[in-house]
Each structure stands twice: as C-alpha cells, then as structure tokens.
Design a protein around this motif. Structure first.
Motif, PDB file in Angstrom:
ATOM      1  N   ASN A 177      -5.591   7.524   5.561  1.00 36.43           N
ATOM      2  CA  ASN A 177      -4.572   8.270   4.815  1.00 36.43           C
ATOM      3  C   ASN A 177      -3.516   7.272   4.353  1.00 36.43           C
ATOM      4  OD1 ASN A 177      -2.868   7.803   7.010  1.00 36.43           O
ATOM      5  ND2 ASN A 177      -3.503   9.707   8.003  1.00 36.43           N
ATOM      6  N   LYS A 178      -2.361   7.743   4.008  1.00 29.12           N
ATOM      7  CA  LYS A 178      -1.391   6.819   3.402  1.00 29.12           C
ATOM      8  C   LYS A 178      -0.703   5.913   4.417  1.00 29.12           C
ATOM      9  CE  LYS A 178      -0.489   9.292  -0.866  1.00 29.12           C
ATOM     10  NZ  LYS A 178      -1.224  10.555  -0.691  1.00 29.12           N
TER      11      LYS A 178
ATOM     12  N   TYR B 247       0.849  -1.177   0.000  1.00 29.49           N
ATOM     13  CA  TYR B 247       0.000   0.000   0.000  1.00 29.49           C
ATOM     14  C   TYR B 247       0.894   1.240   0.000  1.00 29.49           C
ATOM     15  CZ  TYR B 247      -3.349   3.432   1.735  1.00 29.49           C
ATOM     16  OH  TYR B 247      -4.137   4.538   1.877  1.00 29.49           O
TER      17      TYR B 247
ATOM     18  N   GLU C  46     -13.794  -3.253  -2.743  1.00 32.46           N
ATOM     19  CA  GLU C  46     -13.415  -1.982  -2.125  1.00 32.46           C
ATOM     20  C   GLU C  46     -14.238  -0.862  -2.729  1.00 32.46           C
ATOM     21  OE1 GLU C  46      -9.202  -1.228  -2.478  1.00 32.46           O
ATOM     22  OE2 GLU C  46      -8.721  -3.301  -1.957  1.00 32.46           O
TER      23      GLU C  46
ATOM     24  N   LEU D 104      -7.776   7.066  -2.071  1.00 35.84           N
ATOM     25  CA  LEU D 104      -6.651   6.320  -1.510  1.00 35.84           C
ATOM     26  C   LEU D 104      -6.603   4.892  -2.030  1.00 35.84           C
ATOM     27  CD1 LEU D 104      -6.867   7.678   2.120  1.00 35.84           C
ATOM     28  CD2 LEU D 104      -4.876   7.898   0.636  1.00 35.84           C
TER      29      LEU D 104
ATOM     30  N   ASN E 149      -9.987  -0.019   5.656  1.00 35.18           N
ATOM     31  CA  ASN E 149     -10.321   1.140   4.823  1.00 35.18           C
ATOM     32  C   ASN E 149      -9.329   2.253   5.094  1.00 35.18           C
ATOM     33  OD1 ASN E 149     -12.331   1.008   2.990  1.00 35.18           O
ATOM     34  ND2 ASN E 149     -13.977   1.460   4.429  1.00 35.18           N
ATOM     35  N   PRO E 150      -8.580   2.672   4.098  1.00 31.53           N
ATOM     36  CA  PRO E 150      -7.539   3.669   4.379  1.00 31.53           C
ATOM     37  C   PRO E 150      -8.098   5.026   4.794  1.00 31.53           C
ATOM     38  CG  PRO E 150      -7.694   3.229   2.025  1.00 31.53           C
ATOM     39  CD  PRO E 150      -8.601   2.259   2.694  1.00 31.53           C
TER      40      PRO E 150
ATOM     41  N   ILE F  75      -4.263  -3.422   2.685  1.00 35.45           N
ATOM     42  CA  ILE F  75      -5.505  -2.658   2.590  1.00 35.45           C
ATOM     43  C   ILE F  75      -6.561  -3.476   1.855  1.00 35.45           C
ATOM     44  CG2 ILE F  75      -6.513  -0.550   1.584  1.00 35.45           C
ATOM     45  CD1 ILE F  75      -4.726  -0.113   4.050  1.00 35.45           C
ATOM     46  N   GLY F  76      -7.792  -3.262   2.231  1.00 27.49           N
ATOM     47  CA  GLY F  76      -8.889  -3.908   1.520  1.00 27.49           C
ATOM     48  C   GLY F  76      -9.499  -5.063   2.293  1.00 27.49           C
TER      49      GLY F  76
END
Lengths: 271, 758
Positions: A211-212, A27, B735, B740, A208-209, A147-148
């Motif tokens: 931010n980075k 990510y 998703e 992002l 769920n992001p 992520i995800g």
C-alpha cells in the motif's frame, strides 16, 4: 572500545548525510524507510567442505548423545533505516543479528599443566553476529526509491560472539597423567570474547508496494565477512596461548566467508 | 420503415447544414456516440464469440476477433475517424438507398469517415465501413460512391474479411493496416464488383457511371483535380518569381490501367473494367439514369468538405507540397476562404522549417514521382534554395498576415514565423534590397549587377503569365481533364524572361522597412541572443561545474507550476512472446487511469482525463476533444523531432484550452514485458568447473528473475497553446505494472510539475 568508536563514526556520518541530502518526492512523498528483513543462509560451500572433511555435531533429541550434523541453514534479522536522497539512490544504516552454527567437530590441545586433552566430539557452537553497516542503494535512472529494484552496496563491521549454552562434548585426557578436565563448557570457552570483522555487501532487492506506506521486500545478498585481529574464545587458563588462535577465529572466519549468499524477505515501512 | 423515417429525419439536417468554407473548421463527430466507440474491445470480443464462424475453431475465432478487434478499435480511437458528421451522414444516406430492400443488412452496418488522403474504403467483419476523405474528394458523382459502397457491402456479406485475415501478423502495430484491411484475393475483388452491380442497379443509379468509378481508382494517387498552376499565383508586385522556377515541360501521368498485376493483391483496372462490362451485358433488369439521388449540390458540398480535409491531412502529414497545390485548386472556387489562407500560411511555415533543417526533400515529392500539374509546385519548391525559400515563406506569411491581421490563428502563425526567424542566423535583412525587382530593373542595371544578378533582361511584363480561364469545375471532372490533356493549351503569356538567380533579394523590400516587423524580429533575436549567451556561459564552465549545474537543475524542465492538467488516453502495452497481449493491456489501461487520478488527487492537481473509457459520460464533446489532442500529438510524431510544428487544429485547441483552463496536456504510454532472459548456454560453462553449478543456479537465475519485469514509461507533455513539447521522458524500470508502482511515478511527476519554475 575502538570498535564502538568506529560504529559511532559510521552512524553519525550516515545520519549527517541523510539530513543534508537533496531529494526527489520519493514514494508518494515518502523518502524515509525502515526495513525489517529476515535473512536465510544456505551455506553451500561449507557443506561441500564438510562433505569432504568431517563435519560438526549436534545434540540428539534426548539431549545426551552427540550425532554428526552439518550446518544446513542459518538465519538472521536486519533492521535498516534509510532515506532516498535521489530518485535512483538512497542510503541506509543497517543493524543486524545473524544466528548461526559453528561446526568445529573437536579440539585437541595441551593444558597449562602439561596434559594432553582431546575434546571430541564437540557440539556445534551457536554463534551470533552483530552487524552494523551503512549501505547505498542504487537503482536505474527513473526509478523511485525506496520502492522498486535496487542494487545494494555496503561496507561495515561485525562482531561475533558465542552464545552461552550448555554445549555437549566428550573429553579424553592423557591416560598416564592425573587429569583435569572441564566440567562445563564455561571452563574452556570464554563467552565474553568478541570476534570483530569487516564486511562487504552486494545485494539485489525488490521492494514491492503493498500500500502507500508498506512494501514487501525480497532479494538476495552476498556478504563477505573478514575476521580481523587475534582472539579466541578458549579460556587462556585451559589451553596454551600458542594454540588459541587456531580455533574459534579460524573457524569463524571460514564459516562466515562460506556463508556468503543469503536470501532476504521482509517488510519496508516508508514514511 | 424505420430506416425511411430515420432517413427523412436525418437527411434534412445535413441538407440544410450550411458549411462556411470561408471559416471552415475540420469536421467533427456529433450526435449520439455509437457503441462502436464506447464498448471495450474485450466486451466486443466476447460478443463476437457468440457468433459461430464457419470453418473456425473457438481458439481461431478468439484470435481472429482479438487481432481484428483491437486493430479496428485502435483505428476508431486513433483520432482519424468521425461519426455523425456531414460526410458520414451522407454516406449512410446513400447506403440507405442501396439497402432499402434489405433492412436487416442495413441495420448491421455502420458508416464512418476516415480522415486520410489514401483513396480507400473498406469494411470490417463487425459491419463497419470506413470511407476516407481522400476517396470522397476524388469522386465525380454520387453514383461512383454508391458503387464503391455496394462493393464494400458485398465484401461484408460474403465474409471476405475472415478469409483474407492474416494469421501471422499482429495487426495492431502494423503501420499500413488501413491498406491491409482492404486487401483481398483477386477473385474476391471480382466477386464483390459483380455483387455490387445488382445492388447499384436496384438503387436506381446510372449504368454509364459504373465503369467510370474505376477511373477514380486508377488516378487516385493524383491530387483531387488536375489544373495547371498559374505562375502568377506565387508572384506579386513585391515578389517576382522568374519563369525558370517552373518546369518547361509537362510531367506525364503514368497511370496505366493495364499495369502488370501479377504481384498485386488487386486485379488491374482494365481487368476489372472488362469483368464489370461483361457482367453488365448479362444484366437483364432495367436501368435508371441517376447520377445523383441526393441533390447534386449536396454531393458537391460533401466533396468540397473532403477536399478541405485533404488539405488539412496533407499538412498534418507534412506533405506541404501537396497542400500548396490543393490549396491552389480550392482557392479557384473559394478565393476568400480564411481557412485556406491559414493552411497556406501553415504550409509555407512548414516548408521554411524543413528547408532550414536541410530536409526539404522530406516534405515534397521526389523528382521521379512527378506527374501531372501538381509536379509544378514540387518542382518550384525543389528549385528554391535556402535563402529563396526563406524569402518566399516570409513573403507569403507576411502578406497573409497583413491582409488578415485580426485573425488569431494567422497572427499566431506570424508570431511563430518571427520566432523561427529570430533563431535563424542565415536570415539577414541586410542582404535584401529596399527595391522591388521591378523597381530595381527600372532604376539601374548597374545596381542589379552589383547585387550579383547574373544577367538581366528587362521584362515586358513581369507577372503576366496567365492561364486561359478554366471552365467551371463542375462542368469538367479531373478525369475529363486528364483524358483530354493533350488538347488543352496552356496559353501562357510570358514576357521575355529574366535569368536571375538572386531575384529573391528583392522580395522583401517592404518588409525590411516595416518597423513593426523589424521590432518583433529584433525582440526575438534579443531573446535568442540571451539564450545563446547562457549557452556560451555554460560551455565556458569546467566539466565539473557543468555537472554540478546539471545536477542542481535536473528537474527544472519539469517544474512549470502546473496546477491543472489534461491527460489523454493513458495507454498500456503488455507484451507476451507472440506480441501484444491486448486483453491484458486493456485491463492495465484501466489500472493506469485509476493510478493517474489518485496520484493527481494526492498531489493536489486538477486532472481532466480525456480517454476512450470515459466516452460514455463525455459523449461527442469528449470524443472531439480527444481527437483534437491526439491529432496534435500525431502531428508532432509525423514531424522531424527537431521541428516544432504549428498545430493544424489551432482553433480547436484554443477552444479546448478555454474550456479546461489549461494548455498543458500529458500523453502517457506504459510498455511492459516479463522476460527473464535466462540463457541456458551459460550453464554449459560449469562443465569446466562443476562446483560452480550451484552458485550459477543460486545467483544467475535469481538475478535474471528479479530483473525480468521490464517496464518503460513514456511521458510527453504538450503546450497546446503553442504546440510545443514541454518535455518528453522515458523511464526504464524493473517493476511490474501495478497501480501503486505507476501511481508513485505519476505522483512524483505531478509534484515536480506543480513546482513553480525557479
């Protein structure tokens, strides 16, 4: 000691696997993650059982009387450290504590000196379970772990102990004999006793992001915790040996198995 | 007054514009980019809502504006529409004439050219009138165009678009929406025909030309002219085509102006002609006699441009048979056109590729569709077998290359052919004779028999079949020729025919001794052999070893060492139950664009974004670049996935590559829907075991909800230098479409692309 060795082996093998893993770019270039998650159990099965049979007890607000109470909600916390070694798979090592109530209701037994003793009602015992578990995270092809959405599968070990508290109880002793009865729960509960188990996990989680580097994670998990070995938390001096196994372990086993479903929510830090 | 000034200012520009048909390039947009192309659709919808439409509630208005607005904007941004070009300017100038007494109406209308071979023109509720190059190429004079424009303007003024709107259809994804937009009820067609007469008359056009406009519509499915192909056109000293390759009979033109129109949306031509004639009788005003109000040469120039465009469009749409015939027609007038030579080479290359694939029928007409002289070309191509079509294609491309070897595009097509031949194990040079057909005949009948020729009769003249010299095209229109066809003698002078099925084996006699050709082919074969050896070595491995290698090299196809990249029009389609949520999709496209830019920056890749949102800044240059790239993608989409087409706009793409310093172009599409897919029926099973109900509720529903976000990211990367697809990937995710999430996927892609090939 045996348990510690096992934990060490699991931890080391996980770390080694992580170090040798081939990777995607993860990510935004981050493949490692640390995750802090709270878990919330609603022991549905346990409550169905308690509805049929007698449940447990809790202290009243004043702290003197004991009133009936079911175990409606338990909670825990998890700390995971992991690494995505492919776009759609990752591995992590999870440490966690669960805090939960063990509704026993009461204990009836014979003391070493031949008296019959009945401890009833007994306030629900406060338990804590330490968990260590390596997990694999599997996502659809093309996903970008950490992520995800991912499926989690884990196999690990647990250690359950009774939290040391001044539990409220009532004791009845055989009226025809001189009686000894405990003055505090320390005298019939061995707080140092550990209940070991093996655990299997399946979970579904979304990260769920935000931010980075941070993401919010949520999902649910099924955790089956099988208690192994023969141990009881009741003091051997207090209750006959042949009765020991009947209580805490059995209750613990039953409770943990009926506490299978939990909802998770937490934060993930990716680096 | 301002329109007169505008007219005076603009007309000289396109009048004096010299089109070099010898070095033709597809028409491109120029000048100030109209707001139709730069404004966001949702802005147009909001603006449209300020106008009250009779008989429509506000909700209906919004639905109407959304559906038509997005469909029209899709068309405007499809890469098929041009503005400010010679054709659009010419159409606008005629509209100026038609509406010289109604400046208010004129100011509401915009005219754009649509690159399509469909003979059509249609108006929209927004006041845009599209005219296809297919229509312009078919016209006989300016007056016909004026009447068609007047007809479309009448549809606009009478709001027929609103009336004919199909509420049930999501027009954005309809494959045939160009036709759908021009579908009105029969009575509305009569009404528009009638109203157009007045506008046409006032502009000063000839009464006599009005009815002939319907002939354009009647024969619009035929090519833009009707001339018999001389058999000698395909033969040469080196390649002899026997007469049996061409049909003995002429294919009848079946168009019938009295056809049954009961199931058609349009009245038949006879009825329309009749209605117009009646109206003409009722007209009391005076008629002028102008066929042309602009100079006739300008009309001819415009029509020629449209016809050149038709050739290009045929190739783009893989209609290679049509392209070959259209090129033949145009070569009568432009025998030295390099553009036509390029297109001819591309057509034969395409024919060869499809023949190699065994799907030649996909790129030529079906036998039942044969009509007119164009059928001869389709007949001939169908008559070829695998070997003879290969030979013919090689022959044609080789000859074009030999005569024009300095032309970069022809050189590239030639290399492309060699590459294809290198991978064609059925193309064996040893099969071919070192003699031409004529030489073979002259030298020895026995030798020919040895080569399995069935029989041979010495021709008196092998390639002497000729047509009588046609009258110049401007004297006779396609429609004159069709109507007087029975009187035309083909006067083919053919010698005694040779009944040979192996004629093609004598077609490459010079090529098989051309050392340069042989070396190039050998090089290609060596590359292919190496590739094949690698494939064989891989196949020889155990399945475990194969898996290991595949796993190790799973990202190899992405690793191309790309530091610069052009991204075209990131598209997002967000679906709701009733179809595409256009407004949300448009907003998400902005999010996606931002995500792309940020990710490229993080990955240290220079990203050049060419999309409709940046047209304000990039102007017509950006629009044309975007069009060229979309065309490249469209061409790939139009072709069978096993065929790698040669880019039809090769020179434009080369120019673009030079401007940006990269030939890597990325196309991206994101599709998203939120569909929990919870089936209530499953809960009925819990009747059998009621305690299972809470579990069902606590597990099944969360699982479905968590998987409800369904996103598909499709990525296609092209090398515009070769027209090859570098890779095409689809990722299915659970998703949401967020900056992002998308950015992370793009970052991952960019990092892989940046990696040098191993």
């Amino acid at each position: 000691m045996k348990w510690n060795k096992l934990a060490l082996i699991i931890g080391m093998s996980t770390t080694m696997f992580q170090a040798s893993a081939q990777s995607s770019y993860g990510y935004y270039g981050h493949k490692n993650f640390v995750e802090l998650t709270t878990v919330s159990y609603v022991p549905i099965l346990r409550n169905i059982y308690d509805f049929v049979y007698s449940g447990g007890y809790r202290k009243t607000i004043g702290g003197t009387l004991v009133e009936t109470s079911n175990d409606w909600f338990n909670t825990g916390i998890r700390l995971s450290i992991g690494r995505a070694h492919k776009q759609n798979s990752a591995i992590s090592l999870e440490f966690g504590y669960d805090y939960w109530s063990l509704p026993i209701g009461g204990v009836g037994s014979e003391t070493n000196d031949g008296h019959l003793i009945s401890i009833h009602p007994l306030q629900n015992l406060k338990m804590k379970t330490l968990r260590v578990m390596p997990k694999i995270h599997i996502a659809k092809k093309g996903s970008l772990l950490p992520i995800g959405l991912s499926h989690e599968i884990g196999f690990g070990i647990s250690r359950t102990t009774i939290r040391e508290k001044d539990y409220l109880y009532y004791v009845k002793v055989d009226p025809y004999e001189p009686a000894y009865f405990p003055q505090s729960t320390k005298e019939f509960i061995d707080y140092n006793q550990r209940h070991n188990g093996i655990q299997f996990l399946y979970g579904l989680k979304i990260r769920n992001p935000i931010n980075k580097v941070f993401a919010m994670n949520y999902g649910f998990r099924y955790l089956l915790d099988f208690q192994v070995g023969s141990s009881t938390s009741f003091n051997e001096d207090f209750i006959y040996k042949n009765n020991r196994q009947a209580f805490i372990r059995e209750y613990t086993r039953f409770n943990l198995l009926t506490n299978a479903l939990s909802l998770d929510i937490g934060v993930t830090f990716v680096f | 007054m301002k329109f007169v000034l505008l007219y005076l200012l603009t007309v000289p520009c396109w009048l004096t514009a010299q089109i070099d048909f010898n070095d033709y390039q597809t028409i491109q947009s120029s000048g100030q980019i109209p707001t139709d192309f730069t404004a966001q659709t949702y802005e147009k919808i909001e603006e449209g809502l300020t106008v009250q439409r009779d008989g429509m509630s506000r909700i209906e208005q919004r639905e109407f504006l959304e559906k038509t607005g997005y469909a029209i904007d899709d068309l405007l941004h499809s890469g098929l529409v041009v503005y400010g070009d010679e054709l659009s300017n010419y159409i606008s100038a005629i509209a100026d004439d038609l509406l010289s007494d109604n400046p208010q109406l004129r100011s509401e209308l915009r005219f754009y050219t649509l690159k399509s071979n469909v003979t059509n023109a249609f108006s929209t509720d927004q006041g845009i009138i599209f005219v296809t190059t297919g229509l312009l190429g078919q016209l006989a004079n300016e007056a016909q165009l004026a009447y068609i424009l007047a007809h479309e303007i009448s549809h606009y003024t009478e709001k027929h678009v609103v009336e004919s709107f199909n509420w049930s259809r999501d027009q954005r994804f309809s494959h045939n929406w160009i036709s759908q937009m021009s579908v009105y009820k029969k009575e509305r067609e009569f009404e528009a025909d009638k109203l157009a007469i007045d506008m046409y008359r006032k502009a000063g056009y000839s009464k006599d030309e009005l009815v002939s406009t319907f002939d354009v519509l009647l024969y619009s499915y035929l090519p833009f002219d009707e001339i018999k192909v001389a058999q000698s056109y395909f033969s040469s000293d080196q390649m002899y085509l026997p007469p049996f390759m061409f049909p003995e009979k002429e294919y009848e033109i079946k168009a019938d102006e009295h056809e049954d129109d009961s199931n058609s949306t349009h009245p038949n031509i006879a009825k329309r002609k009749e209605a117009v004639k009646k109206e003409l009788e009722a007209v009391t005003g005076t008629w002028e006699q102008a066929k042309f109000k602009q100079p006739e040469e300008t009309f001819v120039l415009i029509r020629d441009i449209a016809r050149f465009e038709n050739v290009r469009t045929s190739i783009l749409n893989t209609n290679y048979g049509d392209a070959v015939y259209s090129i033949y027609l145009l070569e009568q007038k432009f025998p030295n056109s390099m553009y036509l030579k390029r297109m001819k080479a591309q057509s034969w290359l395409g024919l060869y590729q499809y023949e190699k694939l065994g799907q030649i029928s996909k790129v030529i007409k079906a036998t039942k569709e044969y009509e007119g002289f164009s059928a001869d070309v389709h007949y001939m191509i169908r008559k070829f077998n695998r070997s003879s079509l290969t030979t013919m294609s090689v022959r044609q491309i080789y000859d074009i290359y030999q005569a024009n070897s300095t032309d970069p595009e022809i050189k590239a097509i030639y290399s492309f052919l060699l590459n294809e031949l290198g991978r064609d194990d059925k193309f064996n040079l040893s099969d071919y004779s070192a003699l031409t057909f004529q030489q073979a005949v002259d030298s020895s009948l026995a030798l020919i028999e040895k080569q399995s020729l069935d029989s041979l009769t010495l021709p008196l003249e092998v390639t002497t079949d000729t047509l009588t010299v046609e009258e110049p095209a401007k004297k006779k229109t396609k429609y004159d020729r069709i109507k007087t066809k029975t009187a035309v003698s083909t006067e083919i002078v053919v010698g005694e025919s040779i009944d040979s099925i192996k004629y093609y084996l004598y077609g490459l006699s010079d090529i098989i001794t051309d050392s340069s050709f042989l070396k190039n082919l050998e090089d290609e074969r060596a590359i292919e052999k190496e590739r094949q050896n690698r494939r064989d070595a891989f196949d020889a491995l155990s399945s475990r070893e194969q898996k290991k290698i595949l796993k190790k090299n799973q990202y190899n196809y992405l690793e191309i060492g790309c530091k610069e990249l052009i991204v075209v029009e990131p598209k997002v389609y967000s679906y709701k139950k009733s179809g595409v949520d256009n407004v949300k999709s448009e907003q998400l496209e902005e999010t996606f664009s931002e995500a792309l830019s940020e990710s490229a920056q993080l990955a240290d890749i220079s990203l050049y974004s060419i999309d409709s949102r940046s047209l304000d800044q990039n102007g017509s240059k950006g629009f044309n670049e975007r069009t060229a790239l979309l065309t490249c993608l469209r061409q790939i989409g139009n072709n069978n996935y096993k065929v790698n087409p040669f880019p039809v706009d090769f020179s434009l793409l080369r120019e673009l590559e030079g401007n940006y310093g990269t030939s890597n172009v990325l196309f991206t599409i994101v599709e998203h829907s939120f569909n929990p897919n919870i089936r209530a029926g499953y809960f009925l099973y819990t009747i059998l075991f009621p305690p299972a109900l809470p579990f069902m509720a606590a597990t099944y529903i969360p699982i479905q909800l968590m998987q409800a976000n369904k996103t598909e990211i499709t990525l296609v990367m092209l090398d515009i230098k070769t027209g090859e697809v570098i890779f095409g990937d689809s990722h299915y995710l659970n998703e949401p479409v967020k900056k992002l999430n998308l950015g992370a996927h793009m970052y991952d892609l960019f990092m892989h692309l940046k990696t040098n090939p191993r």
